[in-house]
Write a protein that holds these residues in place. Structure first.
Motif, PDB file in Angstrom:
ATOM      1  N   CYS A  37      26.075  -5.272 -21.259  1.00 23.88           N
ATOM      2  CA  CYS A  37      26.697  -5.411 -19.938  1.00 23.88           C
ATOM      3  C   CYS A  37      27.871  -4.455 -19.811  1.00 23.88           C
ATOM      4  CB  CYS A  37      27.069  -6.855 -19.633  1.00 23.88           C
ATOM      5  SG  CYS A  37      28.728  -7.346 -20.047  1.00 23.88           S
ATOM      6  N   HIS A  59      27.524  -9.855 -26.745  1.00 24.83           N
ATOM      7  CA  HIS A  59      27.903 -11.236 -26.399  1.00 24.83           C
ATOM      8  C   HIS A  59      26.864 -11.946 -25.531  1.00 24.83           C
ATOM      9  CE1 HIS A  59      29.547  -8.742 -23.115  1.00 24.83           C
ATOM     10  NE2 HIS A  59      29.150  -9.748 -22.359  1.00 24.83           N
ATOM     11  N   GLU A  60      25.744 -11.272 -25.179  1.00 22.95           N
ATOM     12  CA  GLU A  60      24.693 -11.915 -24.362  1.00 22.95           C
ATOM     13  C   GLU A  60      23.467 -12.058 -25.242  1.00 22.95           C
ATOM     14  OE1 GLU A  60      23.910  -9.431 -20.961  1.00 22.95           O
ATOM     15  OE2 GLU A  60      25.933  -9.596 -20.189  1.00 22.95           O
ATOM     16  N   GLU A 144      23.511 -15.972 -20.711  1.00 20.85           N
ATOM     17  CA  GLU A 144      24.960 -15.716 -20.578  1.00 20.85           C
ATOM     18  C   GLU A 144      25.304 -15.136 -19.211  1.00 20.85           C
ATOM     19  OE1 GLU A 144      28.951 -13.873 -21.013  1.00 20.85           O
ATOM     20  OE2 GLU A 144      27.080 -12.909 -20.478  1.00 20.85           O
TER      21      GLU A 144
HETATM   22 ZN    ZN Z   1      28.537  -9.605 -20.330  1.00 24.59          ZN
END
Ligand code: ZN
Ligand code: ZN
Length: 333
Positions: A37, A59-60, A144
């Protein structure tokens, strides 16, 4: 294990790091999918101030529990999970009033501690959400960003039967649009400069689309009850503000540069009772996000357009920077 390593801002390599071991209360997850992202690009470029280097970002993500630390109950090896990356301190004023996403000592897996562009990652057991069998790992890694959109919808406090305009038909804009549709906005419109994204938006439920806010407001006289800015581009934000109906709400969801400014008329905010809200990250929104993906309220398969192996992380980043598709994911395992 193999992992992406950012030794310092502006550098990236795939190399070897020690396998993580679970501390008390933690599990180790074998990562099957991890999305890229905008925050990852900021971390790569050294533009996300909380990040320490060296770090493994990511983090996803979703994967399989392969090791369970002491004191963990309710999770076993073999469980398929999506992981909330949030690491709230639990002690500050914001945490104590249940607003941990605004934590004064905010941390997150992949942002401030090693994350999931790696074969394995250690995470708190309480951050793991079991995936139904019908949700594959690619869809699981989308939970997420869906959770961010769920938080955004809560911040909007959407009224049944209302009209909503989303400016920016990227992954987040399209997720917000699908959730708003599912939440009872009857007229959902989208604006993007890229006509191919508008075609997809229409297929996913947008009743009206246009390449500019002016054009869509012409079609929908009086503006929209809710307008969501999902680009982070200040000029788009300024245009979006002009699409808010009297009595309406403007939400800033896209991440703009910190020094960007919008012009707002305080008279209009007063006289037309305009509400301005922001939405930041996730807050207790993972469980509904899993349900949104599992139920098909959001079409996860159409959001993920590219999947690359870990060794091709640099190519995956390039695809993201070029805005070649929607969500680009990496498959470490
Ligand atoms: Zn993100
Ligand atoms: Zn806190």
């Amino acid at each position: 294990m193999r992992a992406v390593i950012l030794d310092r801002p502006g550098t990236q390599r795939v190399g070897d790091r020690p396998d993580p071991t679970p501390a008390a209360g933690e599990v180790v997850v074998r990562v099957h999918a991890c999305g890229i992202c905008g925050t990852d690009l900021h971390i790569l470029d050294g533009e996300f101030p909380p990040t320490p280097y060296p770090i493994t970002p990511g983090h996803e993500f979703a994967g399989e529990v392969v090791e369970v630390g002491t004191g963990v109950s309710g999770l076993s090896t073999g469980d398929r999970v999506a992981v909330d990356p949030s690491l709230f301190c639990g002690r500050c004023w914001q945490c104590q009033r249940q607003r941990g996403n605004l934590c004064e000592d905010w941390n997150a897996v992949g942002d401030t501690v090693d994350g999931a562009f790696a074969e394995y990652v250690a995470v708190p057991a309480g951050n793991c959400y079991r995936l139904p069998d019908s949700v594959d790992y690619s869809a699981g890694a989308l939970v997420e960003p869906v959770a961010c959109a769920v938080h955004g919808l809560r911040r909007l406090d959407l009224e049944l039967g209302s009209s909503l305009l989303v400016v920016g038909a990227g992954t987040m804009g399209l997720l917000l649009m699908q959730l708003a549709h599912g939440a009872g906005a009857y007229e959902v419109a989208m604006v993007d400069q890229d006509p191919s994204r508008l075609t997809l938006a229409a297929e996913l439920g947008a009743a009206a689309t246009a390449t500019s806010v002016e054009e869509i407001v012409d079609q929908h006289r009086g503006g929209f009850d809710y307008v969501v800015e999902a680009t982070g581009v200040p000029a788009a934000g300024q245009a979006a503000l002009g699409g808010v109906a009297t009595g309406g709400t403007f939400m800033v969801f896209g991440v703009a540069p910190q020094d960007a400014r919008l012009q707002v008329s305080p008279f209009e905010v007063y006289n037309r009772e305009i509400t301005v809200v922001g939405s930041m990250a996730v807050l207790a929104s993972f469980a509904p996000a899993v349900n949104a993906v599992a139920s098909g309220v959001v079409d996860a398969a159409r959001m993920v357009t590219h999947v690359e192996p870990l060794d091709r992380f640099a190519d995956a980043i390039q695809l993201t920077r070029q805005r070649a598709g929607l969500k680009v994911q990496v498959r470490p395992s």
